[in-house]
Design an enzyme around this catalytic site. Structure first.
Site, mmCIF file in Angstrom:
data_model
loop_
_atom_site.group_PDB
_atom_site.id
_atom_site.type_symbol
_atom_site.label_atom_id
_atom_site.label_comp_id
_atom_site.label_asym_id
_atom_site.label_seq_id
_atom_site.Cartn_x
_atom_site.Cartn_y
_atom_site.Cartn_z
ATOM 1 N N ASP A 1 6.389 52.212 -29.773
ATOM 2 C CA ASP A 1 6.755 51.430 -30.330
ATOM 3 C C ASP A 1 8.033 50.255 -30.012
ATOM 4 O O ASP A 1 8.515 51.053 -29.015
ATOM 5 C CB ASP A 1 7.168 51.131 -32.066
ATOM 6 C CG ASP A 1 5.683 51.262 -32.878
ATOM 7 O OD1 ASP A 1 3.758 51.004 -32.807
ATOM 8 O OD2 ASP A 1 5.629 52.678 -34.121
ATOM 9 N N ASP B 1 -4.498 49.319 -41.189
ATOM 10 C CA ASP B 1 -3.356 49.882 -41.436
ATOM 11 C C ASP B 1 -3.407 50.022 -43.002
ATOM 12 O O ASP B 1 -3.493 49.101 -43.803
ATOM 13 C CB ASP B 1 -1.940 48.933 -41.200
ATOM 14 C CG ASP B 1 -1.499 47.922 -39.639
ATOM 15 O OD1 ASP B 1 -1.930 49.328 -38.639
ATOM 16 O OD2 ASP B 1 -1.823 46.597 -39.309
#
Lengths: 195, 257
Positions: free
Chosen positions: B130, B11
């Site tokens: 998500d 990330d």
């Protein structure tokens, strides 16, 4: 110099990076004259068989002429499928017909695309696969597959056996991506460079 | 035999690898290119780089980071975050990515999936979803969130996964926001629901904390691949040890790697 044939099908830079890493000179090109001068030719490629349309005309002639002159050719993924007669993915197009047979979709019983690391089952003598252990893992990502033919020297099993590596004389094809298969893939590319 | 895949995720925020808990509380964890290479050497089957703040802050993906990371990496490399158009995707492919993930932009315009797939092939397009549990008991369903988990969309995860596949997605990257960064296990129920609904590979993400969590998500969740970030960066679970444990549990792994 290794000519990496540019037919707008992506993944060219990855192949070139691998040759750079191994210390062999290569160039990405769509120039028939550059292909005519090359010591070796690589047909990379991911994507739809239709992308091989860009390989018609002078580019195709240059590749055919080079392989007639015994210049080693390595087809990767779609590039290997183009070395067969045709593909159900774009039946109107003709491949190079260097190997017999038609590429077809995976059966509905298995997930498609076939994505991930699968094992290479070496079935014949091969210069390309020199020093690669039996059952080595290599990275595949494809929705169509080439049949097992006389020139098949490496098979893979996914919803039935298919050609993972074909080889005859100076003609080589791999369905997986050696440039994405870690040290195993780099060894295969080194073998090709050292032919 | 086709193996299950272990994917190391980086990330990235402002060019550095960070890791948050439930998409916030970010901490610095290193240089993306160095970490990617280390993960590859340690046995990761793939590396994913997610520019986590690209969409939110409306920045374009950090192409120089992609280029640097791709240079030495000879395993599959996926990049996501802030890809809003075919041109954005093309820039990332040119910088050395093998696959892209699309999320918010695909929700807003599902045809984007097809546009990228047409040019680069379906195998190069991963739709990232998500997911968040919404409601309780029999009313519970998995809802789609977007923009780094900040906004609800009103869409159902299973329906959206099916549509994404029809639009040309080659894989689904499924992140449980409920479990993200918690290290208490993947959401196997969520994973199984999506795996049962689509015929493309599903990558489970969110909640990895120990080897048994991976065993569960491959066995009970039927995932094709599992993605984790912090447990690898922070050295909590070395990838080689993890793969050895999974192998011992009868899960097919690329081994040795």
């Amino acid at each position: 110099m290794i000519a990496i044939v540019d037919y707008q099908a992506g993944n060219l830079a990855s192949v070139k990076k691998a040759f750079d890493h191994l210390g062999y000179e290569s160039a990405i090109t769509a120039d028939p004259a550059a292909i005519a001068r090359a010591d070796k030719i690589v047909l990379p490629g991911v994507g739809n068989f239709e992308a091989t349309t860009a390989l018609s005309g002078t580019l195709r002639e240059a590749v055919v002429k080079a392989i007639d002159g015994q210049v080693p050719l390595l087809g990767i993924c779609l590039g290997m499928q183009w070395m067969f007669e045709s593909s159900r993915e774009a039946p109107q197009l003709r491949g190079l017909s260097l190997f017999a047979g038609e590429c077809e979709k995976f059966p509905a019983a298995v997930k498609s695309p076939h994505v991930g690391w699968n094992q290479l089952w070496v079935t014949g003598a091969s210069r390309l696969l020199r020093a690669l252990p039996q059952d080595s893992f290599v990275y595949f990502t494809h929705s169509y597959r080439a049949p097992v033919v006389e020139a098949t020297v490496g098979k893979c099993e996914y919803g039935g056996p298919f050609s993972a590596v074909v080889e005859r004389g100076q003609l080589f094809g791999v369905q997986f991506h050696p440039e994405k298969s870690g040290t195993t893939g780099l060894q295969l590319l080194r073998n090709f460079c050292e032919l | 035999m086709l193996t299950k895949r272990i994917i190391a995720c980086l990330d990235v925020d402002a060019g550095r690898v960070v890791k948050g808990v439930q998409f916030s509380d970010l901490r610095d964890a290193g240089d993306p290119a160095e970490l990617a290479l280390a993960h590859g050497r340690a046995g990761a089957d793939e590396v994913v780089l997610l520019d986590i703040s690209a969409t939110y802050e409306n920045r374009s993906t950090l192409l120089d980071v992609v280029r640097r990371t791709a240079r030495q990496l000879f395993i599959p490399f996926t990049v996501g975050g802030g890809i809003r158009s075919l041109d954005d995707a093309a820039a990332v492919f040119d910088a050395g990515a093998d696959k892209v993930t699309v999320n918010s932009a695909a929700l807003a315009d599902p045809a984007l999936i097809g546009r990228i797939a047409h040019r680069y092939g379906s195998q190069a397009v991963i739709v990232a979803i998500d997911a968040l549990r919404v409601g309780n008991g029999n009313e519970m369903h998995f809802g789609v969130k977007t923009t780094g988990g900040r906004h609800p969309t009103g869409r159902d995860v299973v329906e959206w996964a099916r549509e994404a596949e029809q639009c040309g997605a080659g894989e689904i990257l499924l992140t449980s926001i409920d479990r993200d960064g918690m290290r208490d296990g993947f959401d196997c129920e969520l994973t199984r629901a999506v795996v049962g609904a689509v015929n493309v590979p599903v990558i489970a993400s969110g909640g990895a904390g120990a080897a048994e969590h991976f065993v569960d998500v491959f066995r009970d969740g039927r995932a094709d691949a599992a993605l984790a970030a912090s447990i690898f960066h922070l050295g909590i679970t070395p990838i080689g040890d993890l793969k050895q444990e999974l192998q011992n549990a009868g899960i097919p792994m690329r081994w040795p790697c």
